[in-house]
Design a protein around this motif. Structure first.
Motif, PDB file in Angstrom:
ATOM      1  N   UNK A  93      -7.903  -7.978 -33.158  1.00  0.00           N
ATOM      2  CA  UNK A  93      -8.260  -8.869 -31.988  1.00  0.00           C
ATOM      3  C   UNK A  93      -9.604  -8.749 -31.332  1.00  0.00           C
ATOM      4  N   UNK A  94     -10.330  -7.835 -31.781  1.00  0.00           N
ATOM      5  CA  UNK A  94     -11.733  -7.578 -31.596  1.00  0.00           C
ATOM      6  C   UNK A  94     -12.594  -7.153 -32.507  1.00  0.00           C
ATOM      7  N   UNK A  95     -13.991  -7.520 -32.588  1.00  0.00           N
ATOM      8  CA  UNK A  95     -14.817  -7.062 -33.401  1.00  0.00           C
ATOM      9  C   UNK A  95     -15.391  -5.603 -32.865  1.00  0.00           C
ATOM     10  N   UNK A  96     -15.624  -4.712 -33.732  1.00  0.00           N
ATOM     11  CA  UNK A  96     -16.271  -3.461 -33.460  1.00  0.00           C
ATOM     12  C   UNK A  96     -17.354  -3.638 -32.784  1.00  0.00           C
ATOM     13  N   UNK A  97     -18.224  -4.771 -32.794  1.00  0.00           N
ATOM     14  CA  UNK A  97     -19.253  -4.910 -32.210  1.00  0.00           C
ATOM     15  C   UNK A  97     -19.083  -5.066 -30.664  1.00  0.00           C
ATOM     16  N   UNK A  98     -17.853  -5.288 -30.342  1.00  0.00           N
ATOM     17  CA  UNK A  98     -17.525  -5.717 -28.904  1.00  0.00           C
ATOM     18  C   UNK A  98     -17.199  -4.292 -28.285  1.00  0.00           C
ATOM     19  N   UNK A  99     -17.089  -3.372 -29.144  1.00  0.00           N
ATOM     20  CA  UNK A  99     -16.762  -1.916 -28.343  1.00  0.00           C
ATOM     21  C   UNK A  99     -17.755  -0.763 -28.562  1.00  0.00           C
ATOM     22  N   UNK A 100     -17.677   0.039 -27.627  1.00  0.00           N
ATOM     23  CA  UNK A 100     -18.703   1.148 -27.525  1.00  0.00           C
ATOM     24  C   UNK A 100     -18.747   1.711 -29.094  1.00  0.00           C
ATOM     25  N   UNK A 101     -19.979   2.023 -29.415  1.00  0.00           N
ATOM     26  CA  UNK A 101     -20.272   2.615 -30.974  1.00  0.00           C
ATOM     27  C   UNK A 101     -19.394   3.951 -30.919  1.00  0.00           C
ATOM     28  N   UNK A 102     -19.018   4.583 -30.106  1.00  0.00           N
ATOM     29  CA  UNK A 102     -18.067   5.922 -30.508  1.00  0.00           C
ATOM     30  C   UNK A 102     -16.820   5.585 -29.773  1.00  0.00           C
ATOM     31  N   UNK A 103     -16.093   4.469 -29.946  1.00  0.00           N
ATOM     32  CA  UNK A 103     -14.927   3.868 -29.504  1.00  0.00           C
ATOM     33  C   UNK A 103     -13.876   5.076 -29.947  1.00  0.00           C
ATOM     34  N   UNK A 104     -13.929   5.295 -31.478  1.00  0.00           N
ATOM     35  CA  UNK A 104     -13.010   6.029 -31.998  1.00  0.00           C
ATOM     36  C   UNK A 104     -12.756   7.452 -31.467  1.00  0.00           C
ATOM     37  N   UNK A 105     -13.944   7.939 -31.082  1.00  0.00           N
ATOM     38  CA  UNK A 105     -13.833   9.342 -30.476  1.00  0.00           C
ATOM     39  C   UNK A 105     -13.565   9.498 -28.963  1.00  0.00           C
ATOM     40  N   UNK A 106     -13.494   8.286 -28.456  1.00  0.00           N
ATOM     41  CA  UNK A 106     -13.334   8.451 -26.860  1.00  0.00           C
ATOM     42  C   UNK A 106     -12.118   8.837 -26.619  1.00  0.00           C
ATOM     43  N   UNK A 107     -11.652   9.564 -25.483  1.00  0.00           N
ATOM     44  CA  UNK A 107     -10.356   9.636 -25.070  1.00  0.00           C
ATOM     45  C   UNK A 107      -9.734   8.222 -24.809  1.00  0.00           C
ATOM     46  N   UNK A 108      -8.406   8.468 -25.060  1.00  0.00           N
ATOM     47  CA  UNK A 108      -7.506   7.323 -24.888  1.00  0.00           C
ATOM     48  C   UNK A 108      -7.836   6.266 -23.626  1.00  0.00           C
ATOM     49  N   UNK A 109      -7.864   6.943 -22.363  1.00  0.00           N
ATOM     50  CA  UNK A 109      -7.904   6.212 -21.395  1.00  0.00           C
ATOM     51  C   UNK A 109      -9.460   5.430 -21.356  1.00  0.00           C
ATOM     52  N   UNK A 110     -10.480   6.179 -21.868  1.00  0.00           N
ATOM     53  CA  UNK A 110     -11.749   5.311 -21.905  1.00  0.00           C
ATOM     54  C   UNK A 110     -11.665   4.185 -23.004  1.00  0.00           C
ATOM     55  N   UNK A 111     -10.894   4.380 -24.065  1.00  0.00           N
ATOM     56  CA  UNK A 111     -10.592   3.386 -25.223  1.00  0.00           C
ATOM     57  C   UNK A 111     -10.111   2.159 -24.457  1.00  0.00           C
ATOM     58  N   UNK A 112      -8.921   2.343 -23.703  1.00  0.00           N
ATOM     59  CA  UNK A 112      -8.220   1.613 -23.144  1.00  0.00           C
ATOM     60  C   UNK A 112      -9.147   0.481 -22.213  1.00  0.00           C
ATOM     61  N   UNK A 113     -10.026   1.165 -21.340  1.00  0.00           N
ATOM     62  CA  UNK A 113     -10.884   0.567 -20.297  1.00  0.00           C
ATOM     63  C   UNK A 113     -11.854  -0.453 -21.335  1.00  0.00           C
ATOM     64  N   UNK A 114     -12.595   0.109 -22.369  1.00  0.00           N
ATOM     65  CA  UNK A 114     -13.477  -0.690 -23.041  1.00  0.00           C
ATOM     66  C   UNK A 114     -12.864  -1.679 -24.018  1.00  0.00           C
TER      67      UNK A 114
END
Length: 123
Positions: A93-114
């Motif tokens: 649904x989204x390109x990784x360029x649209x997410x924060x660089x360290x999205x995979x290591x963020x807590x789930x709540x911050x992943x959801x927000x971004x």
């Protein structure tokens, strides 16, 4: 100085290709996600991830309170679509360029927000 650099870059691109980002970085850059163009604008988005009970969309057991929320949204969504996103579906649904660089290591709540920011910006 900038004009000279731009002129040299244009001259080199004319010989190689017409994709300056790729010529400079060696990367194709931004790509459209596979689901782009296949999602209604009127979509209610949700995100759920738990490494034990919901590691993927195929093996997800929602907690009872979350399941109740999902059922309530489904019942009251009207003409909207509803999509609960799982971690393994994000790249559809989204390109990784649209997410924060360290999205995979963020807590789930911050992943959801971004992820919600990227989804709402795209769709």
């Amino acid at each position: 100085e900038n004009r000279e650099i731009r002129a040299r870059l244009r001259m080199n691109l004319g010989e190689v290709n017409n994709h300056p980002y790729e010529a400079v970085t060696g990367s194709h850059g931004h790509w459209l996600p596979p689901k782009y163009g296949h999602v209604k604008e009127k979509t209610i988005w949700a995100y759920w991830y738990n490494p034990h009970s919901c590691p993927s969309h195929l093996r997800c057991r929602l907690p009872p309170q979350v399941q109740l929320c999902v059922e309530t949204i489904e019942k009251n969504k009207g003409s909207f679509d509803f999509k609960i996103m799982h971690r393994d579906e994000v790249d559809q649904y989204v390109s990784r360029f649209e997410l924060p660089f360290k999205w995979d290591t963020m807590p789930p709540a911050l992943q959801k927000d971004s992820l919600m920011n990227a989804l709402l910006a795209r769709y």
